[in-house]
Design a protein around this motif. Structure first.
Motif, mmCIF file in Angstrom:
data_model
loop_
_atom_site.group_PDB
_atom_site.id
_atom_site.type_symbol
_atom_site.label_atom_id
_atom_site.label_comp_id
_atom_site.label_asym_id
_atom_site.label_seq_id
_atom_site.Cartn_x
_atom_site.Cartn_y
_atom_site.Cartn_z
ATOM 1 N N GLY A 130 -9.921 -5.483 -48.707
ATOM 2 C CA GLY A 130 -10.754 -4.308 -48.543
ATOM 3 C C GLY A 130 -10.222 -2.999 -49.065
ATOM 4 O O GLY A 130 -10.390 -1.972 -48.424
ATOM 5 N N PRO A 131 -9.579 -2.952 -50.249
ATOM 6 C CA PRO A 131 -9.115 -1.653 -50.751
ATOM 7 C C PRO A 131 -10.276 -0.718 -51.058
ATOM 8 O O PRO A 131 -10.085 0.470 -51.209
ATOM 9 C CB PRO A 131 -8.341 -2.023 -52.030
ATOM 10 C CG PRO A 131 -8.848 -3.352 -52.436
ATOM 11 C CD PRO A 131 -9.256 -4.042 -51.171
ATOM 12 N N ARG A 132 -11.481 -1.291 -51.124
ATOM 13 C CA ARG A 132 -12.676 -0.478 -51.373
ATOM 14 C C ARG A 132 -12.758 0.683 -50.377
ATOM 15 O O ARG A 132 -13.209 1.768 -50.708
ATOM 16 C CB ARG A 132 -13.897 -1.391 -51.254
ATOM 17 C CG ARG A 132 -15.211 -0.667 -51.300
ATOM 18 C CD ARG A 132 -16.343 -1.640 -51.098
ATOM 19 N NE ARG A 132 -17.611 -0.940 -51.162
ATOM 20 C CZ ARG A 132 -18.768 -1.535 -51.181
ATOM 21 N NH1 ARG A 132 -18.842 -2.840 -51.154
ATOM 22 N NH2 ARG A 132 -19.877 -0.846 -51.242
ATOM 23 N N LEU A 133 -12.322 0.409 -49.149
ATOM 24 C CA LEU A 133 -12.405 1.423 -48.100
ATOM 25 C C LEU A 133 -11.539 2.641 -48.410
ATOM 26 O O LEU A 133 -11.762 3.707 -47.865
ATOM 27 C CB LEU A 133 -11.989 0.816 -46.752
ATOM 28 C CG LEU A 133 -12.831 -0.378 -46.282
ATOM 29 C CD1 LEU A 133 -12.247 -0.969 -45.010
ATOM 30 C CD2 LEU A 133 -14.273 0.044 -46.061
ATOM 31 N N ARG A 134 -10.544 2.465 -49.275
ATOM 32 C CA ARG A 134 -9.654 3.582 -49.611
ATOM 33 C C ARG A 134 -10.248 4.503 -50.675
ATOM 34 O O ARG A 134 -9.701 5.554 -50.943
ATOM 35 C CB ARG A 134 -8.300 3.041 -50.096
ATOM 36 C CG ARG A 134 -7.562 2.256 -49.015
ATOM 37 C CD ARG A 134 -6.083 2.143 -49.345
ATOM 38 N NE ARG A 134 -5.845 1.407 -50.583
ATOM 39 C CZ ARG A 134 -5.574 0.112 -50.634
ATOM 40 N NH1 ARG A 134 -5.527 -0.611 -49.532
ATOM 41 N NH2 ARG A 134 -5.342 -0.482 -51.782
ATOM 42 N N LEU A 135 -11.338 4.080 -51.309
ATOM 43 C CA LEU A 135 -11.951 4.906 -52.345
ATOM 44 C C LEU A 135 -12.807 6.001 -51.722
ATOM 45 O O LEU A 135 -13.513 5.765 -50.744
ATOM 46 C CB LEU A 135 -12.845 4.055 -53.263
ATOM 47 C CG LEU A 135 -12.165 3.015 -54.151
ATOM 48 C CD1 LEU A 135 -13.199 2.335 -55.029
ATOM 49 C CD2 LEU A 135 -11.082 3.625 -55.017
ATOM 50 N N THR A 136 -12.754 7.184 -52.333
ATOM 51 C CA THR A 136 -13.646 8.254 -51.888
ATOM 52 C C THR A 136 -15.051 7.948 -52.389
ATOM 53 O O THR A 136 -15.249 7.089 -53.257
ATOM 54 C CB THR A 136 -13.196 9.615 -52.473
ATOM 55 O OG1 THR A 136 -13.363 9.564 -53.900
ATOM 56 C CG2 THR A 136 -11.756 9.936 -52.128
ATOM 57 N N GLU A 137 -16.037 8.661 -51.850
ATOM 58 C CA GLU A 137 -17.423 8.449 -52.276
ATOM 59 C C GLU A 137 -17.568 8.732 -53.779
ATOM 60 O O GLU A 137 -18.259 8.014 -54.497
ATOM 61 C CB GLU A 137 -18.359 9.366 -51.470
ATOM 62 C CG GLU A 137 -19.811 8.925 -51.487
ATOM 63 C CD GLU A 137 -20.035 7.475 -51.055
ATOM 64 O OE1 GLU A 137 -19.449 7.046 -50.036
ATOM 65 O OE2 GLU A 137 -20.777 6.759 -51.757
ATOM 66 N N ARG A 138 -16.875 9.771 -54.251
ATOM 67 C CA ARG A 138 -16.933 10.131 -55.669
ATOM 68 C C ARG A 138 -16.316 9.032 -56.534
ATOM 69 O O ARG A 138 -16.849 8.687 -57.590
ATOM 70 C CB ARG A 138 -16.222 11.470 -55.904
ATOM 71 C CG ARG A 138 -16.222 11.932 -57.340
ATOM 72 C CD ARG A 138 -17.638 12.124 -57.881
ATOM 73 N NE ARG A 138 -18.039 13.500 -57.824
ATOM 74 C CZ ARG A 138 -19.278 13.927 -58.074
ATOM 75 N NH1 ARG A 138 -20.215 13.070 -58.403
ATOM 76 N NH2 ARG A 138 -19.581 15.191 -58.004
ATOM 77 N N GLU A 139 -15.192 8.452 -56.089
ATOM 78 C CA GLU A 139 -14.554 7.372 -56.841
ATOM 79 C C GLU A 139 -15.457 6.138 -56.906
ATOM 80 O O GLU A 139 -15.521 5.458 -57.923
ATOM 81 C CB GLU A 139 -13.194 7.023 -56.214
ATOM 82 C CG GLU A 139 -12.130 8.067 -56.498
ATOM 83 C CD GLU A 139 -10.900 7.962 -55.597
ATOM 84 O OE1 GLU A 139 -9.919 8.682 -55.863
ATOM 85 O OE2 GLU A 139 -10.933 7.172 -54.627
ATOM 86 N N LEU A 140 -16.179 5.873 -55.807
ATOM 87 C CA LEU A 140 -17.143 4.760 -55.808
ATOM 88 C C LEU A 140 -18.256 5.016 -56.820
ATOM 89 O O LEU A 140 -18.683 4.110 -57.540
ATOM 90 C CB LEU A 140 -17.750 4.565 -54.416
ATOM 91 C CG LEU A 140 -16.969 3.670 -53.456
ATOM 92 C CD1 LEU A 140 -17.573 3.728 -52.060
ATOM 93 C CD2 LEU A 140 -16.938 2.231 -53.956
#
Length: 198
Positions: A130-140
């Motif tokens: 789940g590294p996705r959770l470490r991304l900011t909304e902008r990075e997503l």
């Protein structure tokens, strides 16, 4: 010129940009269309989509400079039947045309090896925590646009930020996800359902 010397291949047209290529493909309805991923006026990916929409029977082969291109996914989604590197020999390109004309798909060997390596990398356990959770909304947001095949300039326009800011977001995103390339980021986005392929 070299392709036209192949006894079983007839070159019916040549175009200098994506718009002309689309118009010509629609007018001439060739069996196979060779498109450069990077073309003026309309990209090869956009031309591929337009050609497949207008002439579904035409089989498209995309030519690209580098096996780092993230455009492979967009090309496949756009209906391309083949994806080859520009440094392929004329014999390989001619054989690619024949293979695709017969209804088969084609990816150059170096691209296939790269994809297999990338998928192996993606299946490692440390990529599944789940590294996705470490991304900011902008990075997503940036990741989604990268996964759609956009370059930094295009992403900057869509998000109304500078190209330099996009570069920083891409770098941070790759670091956080422990990925090494934009192609791997696309595969990650598909795997994690951040961007779903049809």
């Amino acid at each position: 010129m070299l392709l036209s010397q192949e006894p079983d291949i007839q070159v019916v047209g040549e175009a200098a940009d994506g718009v002309a290529a689309t118009d010509m493909a629609v007018a001439l309805a060739p069996d196979v269309v060779l498109l450069d991923v990077r073309m003026p006026k309309r990209t090869g990916i956009e031309a591929c989509r337009a050609i497949k929409e207008a002439t579904p029977s035409a089989k498209v082969i995309m030519l690209t400079v580098s096996d780092e291109e993230v455009d492979l996914y967009e090309a496949v989604k756009g209906g391309a039947a083949g994806y080859m590197l520009k440094d392929s020999s004329i014999e390989e390109v001619a054989q690619g045309v024949r293979v695709v004309a017969e209804g088969q798909s084609l990816i150059s060997p170096s691209m296939a090896v790269k994809l297999i390596d990338e998928f192996k990398q993606m299946s490692r356990p440390d990529h599944q925590q789940g590294p996705r959770l470490r991304l900011t909304e902008r990075e997503l947001e940036v990741l989604r646009l990268v996964a759609k095949g956009m370059n930094n300039r295009e992403i900057a326009k869509v998000l109304f930020i500078s190209e330099n800011t996009v570069k920083n977001h891409v770098r941070n995103m790759l670091e956080k996800l422990q990925l090494h390339s934009r192609m791997e980021a696309v595969m990650y986005a598909v795997k994690e359902k951040i961007l779903e392929l049809p």
